[in-house]
Design a protein around this motif. Structure first.
Motif, PDB file in Angstrom:
ATOM      1  N   GLU A 133      44.921  61.172  58.061  1.00 47.95           N
ATOM      2  CA  GLU A 133      44.902  59.815  57.521  1.00 47.95           C
ATOM      3  C   GLU A 133      46.339  59.301  57.363  1.00 47.95           C
ATOM      4  OE1 GLU A 133      42.141  58.224  57.100  1.00 47.95           O
ATOM      5  OE2 GLU A 133      40.668  59.870  57.101  1.00 47.95           O
ATOM      6  N   VAL A 134      46.514  57.984  57.473  1.00 42.28           N
ATOM      7  CA  VAL A 134      47.834  57.402  57.250  1.00 42.28           C
ATOM      8  C   VAL A 134      48.217  57.591  55.789  1.00 42.28           C
ATOM      9  CG1 VAL A 134      47.531  55.724  59.105  1.00 42.28           C
ATOM     10  CG2 VAL A 134      46.901  55.107  56.771  1.00 42.28           C
ATOM     11  N   VAL A 135      49.499  57.482  55.491  1.00 47.92           N
ATOM     12  CA  VAL A 135      50.005  57.789  54.156  1.00 47.92           C
ATOM     13  C   VAL A 135      49.358  56.909  53.088  1.00 47.92           C
ATOM     14  CG1 VAL A 135      52.052  57.810  52.677  1.00 47.92           C
ATOM     15  CG2 VAL A 135      52.191  58.685  55.008  1.00 47.92           C
ATOM     16  N   THR A 136      49.196  55.619  53.362  1.00 50.06           N
ATOM     17  CA  THR A 136      48.591  54.736  52.363  1.00 50.06           C
ATOM     18  C   THR A 136      47.155  55.153  52.064  1.00 50.06           C
ATOM     19  OG1 THR A 136      48.025  53.175  54.135  1.00 50.06           O
ATOM     20  CG2 THR A 136      50.030  52.732  52.854  1.00 50.06           C
ATOM     21  N   GLU A 137      46.424  55.569  53.092  1.00 47.82           N
ATOM     22  CA  GLU A 137      45.035  55.989  52.878  1.00 47.82           C
ATOM     23  C   GLU A 137      44.995  57.305  52.105  1.00 47.82           C
ATOM     24  OE1 GLU A 137      40.889  55.305  53.127  1.00 47.82           O
ATOM     25  OE2 GLU A 137      42.594  54.006  53.598  1.00 47.82           O
ATOM     26  N   GLN A 138      45.931  58.199  52.376  1.00 46.38           N
ATOM     27  CA  GLN A 138      45.998  59.435  51.603  1.00 46.38           C
ATOM     28  C   GLN A 138      46.214  59.135  50.125  1.00 46.38           C
ATOM     29  OE1 GLN A 138      48.541  62.614  53.130  1.00 46.38           O
ATOM     30  NE2 GLN A 138      48.372  61.783  55.191  1.00 46.38           N
ATOM     31  N   ARG A 139      47.089  58.189  49.826  1.00 46.14           N
ATOM     32  CA  ARG A 139      47.328  57.804  48.426  1.00 46.14           C
ATOM     33  C   ARG A 139      46.073  57.177  47.819  1.00 46.14           C
ATOM     34  NH1 ARG A 139      52.671  54.236  48.598  1.00 46.14           N
ATOM     35  NH2 ARG A 139      51.916  53.701  46.481  1.00 46.14           N
ATOM     36  N   PHE A 140      45.382  56.370  48.589  1.00 44.22           N
ATOM     37  CA  PHE A 140      44.164  55.741  48.094  1.00 44.22           C
ATOM     38  C   PHE A 140      43.075  56.775  47.843  1.00 44.22           C
ATOM     39  CE2 PHE A 140      40.001  53.811  49.299  1.00 44.22           C
ATOM     40  CZ  PHE A 140      39.799  53.133  48.106  1.00 44.22           C
ATOM     41  N   ILE A 141      42.965  57.747  48.725  1.00 38.09           N
ATOM     42  CA  ILE A 141      41.977  58.818  48.547  1.00 38.09           C
ATOM     43  C   ILE A 141      42.234  59.561  47.244  1.00 38.09           C
ATOM     44  CG2 ILE A 141      41.321  61.111  49.413  1.00 38.09           C
ATOM     45  CD1 ILE A 141      41.562  59.890  52.268  1.00 38.09           C
ATOM     46  N   LEU A 195      29.610  50.045  38.159  1.00 38.14           N
ATOM     47  CA  LEU A 195      30.356  50.645  39.260  1.00 38.14           C
ATOM     48  C   LEU A 195      30.295  49.780  40.515  1.00 38.14           C
ATOM     49  CD1 LEU A 195      29.476  54.381  38.659  1.00 38.14           C
ATOM     50  CD2 LEU A 195      31.682  53.279  38.361  1.00 38.14           C
ATOM     51  N   LYS A 196      29.188  49.112  40.737  1.00 40.47           N
ATOM     52  CA  LYS A 196      29.099  48.180  41.867  1.00 40.47           C
ATOM     53  C   LYS A 196      30.094  47.042  41.687  1.00 40.47           C
ATOM     54  CE  LYS A 196      27.162  46.398  45.607  1.00 40.47           C
ATOM     55  NZ  LYS A 196      27.841  45.087  45.701  1.00 40.47           N
ATOM     56  N   GLN A 197      30.247  46.537  40.468  1.00 42.32           N
ATOM     57  CA  GLN A 197      31.221  45.491  40.195  1.00 42.32           C
ATOM     58  C   GLN A 197      32.636  45.983  40.481  1.00 42.32           C
ATOM     59  OE1 GLN A 197      30.579  44.232  36.154  1.00 42.32           O
ATOM     60  NE2 GLN A 197      28.455  43.632  36.527  1.00 42.32           N
ATOM     61  N   SER A 198      32.909  47.249  40.163  1.00 40.71           N
ATOM     62  CA  SER A 198      34.234  47.813  40.418  1.00 40.71           C
ATOM     63  C   SER A 198      34.524  47.881  41.901  1.00 40.71           C
ATOM     64  CB  SER A 198      34.325  49.220  39.811  1.00 40.71           C
ATOM     65  OG  SER A 198      34.204  49.173  38.419  1.00 40.71           O
ATOM     66  N   LEU A 199      33.544  48.304  42.687  1.00 40.61           N
ATOM     67  CA  LEU A 199      33.729  48.369  44.133  1.00 40.61           C
ATOM     68  C   LEU A 199      34.064  47.002  44.693  1.00 40.61           C
ATOM     69  CD1 LEU A 199      30.806  50.745  45.227  1.00 40.61           C
ATOM     70  CD2 LEU A 199      33.250  51.254  45.256  1.00 40.61           C
ATOM     71  N   ASP A 200      33.286  46.004  44.279  1.00 47.23           N
ATOM     72  CA  ASP A 200      33.481  44.647  44.796  1.00 47.23           C
ATOM     73  C   ASP A 200      34.831  44.075  44.382  1.00 47.23           C
ATOM     74  OD1 ASP A 200      30.966  44.807  45.909  1.00 47.23           O
ATOM     75  OD2 ASP A 200      29.978  43.681  44.309  1.00 47.23           O
ATOM     76  N   LYS A 201      35.282  44.428  43.187  1.00 47.10           N
ATOM     77  CA  LYS A 201      36.489  43.809  42.631  1.00 47.10           C
ATOM     78  C   LYS A 201      37.771  44.506  43.056  1.00 47.10           C
ATOM     79  CE  LYS A 201      38.365  42.199  38.198  1.00 47.10           C
ATOM     80  NZ  LYS A 201      38.108  42.103  36.737  1.00 47.10           N
ATOM     81  N   PHE A 202      37.758  45.838  43.109  1.00 47.14           N
ATOM     82  CA  PHE A 202      39.001  46.585  43.269  1.00 47.14           C
ATOM     83  C   PHE A 202      39.174  47.299  44.614  1.00 47.14           C
ATOM     84  CE2 PHE A 202      38.346  46.703  38.572  1.00 47.14           C
ATOM     85  CZ  PHE A 202      39.461  45.959  38.228  1.00 47.14           C
ATOM     86  N   TYR A 203      38.100  47.725  45.215  1.00 46.13           N
ATOM     87  CA  TYR A 203      38.237  48.595  46.377  1.00 46.13           C
ATOM     88  C   TYR A 203      38.479  47.796  47.653  1.00 46.13           C
ATOM     89  CZ  TYR A 203      37.322  53.024  44.070  1.00 46.13           C
ATOM     90  OH  TYR A 203      37.435  54.146  43.297  1.00 46.13           O
ATOM     91  N   PRO A 204      39.262  48.364  48.587  1.00 41.89           N
ATOM     92  CA  PRO A 204      39.640  47.622  49.805  1.00 41.89           C
ATOM     93  C   PRO A 204      38.444  47.366  50.716  1.00 41.89           C
ATOM     94  CG  PRO A 204      40.284  49.920  49.988  1.00 41.89           C
ATOM     95  CD  PRO A 204      39.834  49.724  48.559  1.00 41.89           C
ATOM     96  N   SER A 205      38.499  46.250  51.423  1.00 38.28           N
ATOM     97  CA  SER A 205      37.409  45.870  52.322  1.00 38.28           C
ATOM     98  C   SER A 205      37.647  46.320  53.749  1.00 38.28           C
ATOM     99  CB  SER A 205      37.217  44.347  52.288  1.00 38.28           C
ATOM    100  OG  SER A 205      38.410  43.691  52.700  1.00 38.28           O
ATOM    101  N   SER A 206      38.783  46.954  54.022  1.00 37.66           N
ATOM    102  CA  SER A 206      39.090  47.381  55.380  1.00 37.66           C
ATOM    103  C   SER A 206      39.690  48.786  55.376  1.00 37.66           C
ATOM    104  CB  SER A 206      40.063  46.406  56.044  1.00 37.66           C
ATOM    105  OG  SER A 206      41.281  46.359  55.309  1.00 37.66           O
ATOM    106  N   TYR A 207      39.691  49.398  56.551  1.00 39.87           N
ATOM    107  CA  TYR A 207      40.229  50.749  56.728  1.00 39.87           C
ATOM    108  C   TYR A 207      41.247  50.734  57.864  1.00 39.87           C
ATOM    109  CZ  TYR A 207      40.559  55.545  58.398  1.00 39.87           C
ATOM    110  OH  TYR A 207      41.039  56.762  58.825  1.00 39.87           O
ATOM    111  N   PRO A 208      42.380  51.418  57.679  1.00 38.20           N
ATOM    112  CA  PRO A 208      42.839  52.051  56.435  1.00 38.20           C
ATOM    113  C   PRO A 208      43.352  50.997  55.459  1.00 38.20           C
ATOM    114  CG  PRO A 208      44.525  52.256  58.107  1.00 38.20           C
ATOM    115  CD  PRO A 208      43.336  51.619  58.781  1.00 38.20           C
ATOM    116  N   ILE A 209      43.542  51.389  54.212  1.00 39.66           N
ATOM    117  CA  ILE A 209      44.033  50.461  53.213  1.00 39.66           C
ATOM    118  C   ILE A 209      45.450  50.025  53.559  1.00 39.66           C
ATOM    119  CG2 ILE A 209      44.967  52.267  51.698  1.00 39.66           C
ATOM    120  CD1 ILE A 209      44.030  50.577  49.304  1.00 39.66           C
ATOM    121  N   THR A 210      45.741  48.746  53.350  1.00 36.83           N
ATOM    122  CA  THR A 210      47.095  48.253  53.583  1.00 36.83           C
ATOM    123  C   THR A 210      47.972  48.585  52.384  1.00 36.83           C
ATOM    124  OG1 THR A 210      46.677  46.089  52.587  1.00 36.83           O
ATOM    125  CG2 THR A 210      46.150  46.353  54.947  1.00 36.83           C
TER     126      THR A 210
END
Length: 208
Positions: free
Chosen positions: A137-145, A167-182
């Motif tokens: 995984e790219v470095v940013t994705e490793q940090r996100f993991i 938890l569904k609200q948390s996913l929608d609000k905070f988690y990235p919508s694309s891979y890998p994370i920017t």
């Protein structure tokens, strides 16, 4: 490594159906719907929509971790043909009691506790098995993991265990919508969590 790479051969739609079937077939007593299983399904749907789980260009690490957790669900459903297929794929040495066996004992009163205990035991085993793939995984994705694992550990160990809706609200609000994370999205997430951690009720802040 061959067992981990075999995860690419298990279609994403089949995995999602297997997880849904598990929580539909083994509900906590006296509850309706998928109960806490909705947490598992919502997270998988985020993994799919963000591109981390994909039949073509998915993430090696996320694909492998998800696959091993589906294997654990399947090993609880030992009588199903799909479970036999999963057990054959991962090899006889990996057949053992599933962390999800304990979840079958749950009812309304203790469903959250047993769900998170089973989830974290399954996740821990999957993360260990998938560790060789983390460097792909790219470095940013490793940090996100790493950040994602810390968040789920916090939620699972808190006194006020997270439920499906928050938890569904948390996913929608905070988690990235694309891979890998920017890098921008990663830094935004880290800043948001730092700010939320300063609130009086940290657990509820992270879940809102």
């Amino acid at each position: 490594m061959s067992n981990l790479l075999a995860s690419d051969q298990v279609p994403v739609t089949g995995r999602l159906q297997k997880a849904t079937d598990f929580f539909r077939c083994f509900p906590a007593r006296r509850r309706v719907g998928l109960g806490m299983g909705q947490v598992f399904i919502d997270f998988m749907e985020w993994e799919i929509s963000s591109g981390r789980l994909s039949d073509s260009m998915g993430s090696p690490w996320w694909m492998a971790v998800n696959w091993m957790m589906i294997v654990d669900l399947s090993n609880t459903m030992r009588q199903s043909p799909e479970a036999e297929k999963f057990r054959y794929t991962i090899g006889q040495d990996n057949i053992r009691n599933s962390p999800w066996d304990i979840y079958l004992q749950s009812d309304i009163a203790n469903e959250k506790e047993l769900f998170w205990r089973a989830h974290q035991n399954s996740l821990s085993r999957a993360v260990e098995l998938a560790s060789p793939l983390l460097e792909s995984e790219v470095v940013t994705e490793q940090r996100f993991i790493q950040l994602s694992l810390e968040i789920v550990d916090f939620v699972a160990s808190s006194k006020d265990l997270g439920d499906a809706a928050t938890l569904k609200q948390s996913l929608d609000k905070f988690y990235p919508s694309s891979y890998p994370i920017t890098l921008d999205d990663l830094e935004s997430l880290e800043c948001s969590l730092i700010l939320l951690a300063g609130e009086e009720n940290t657990n509820q802040a992270i879940l809102r």
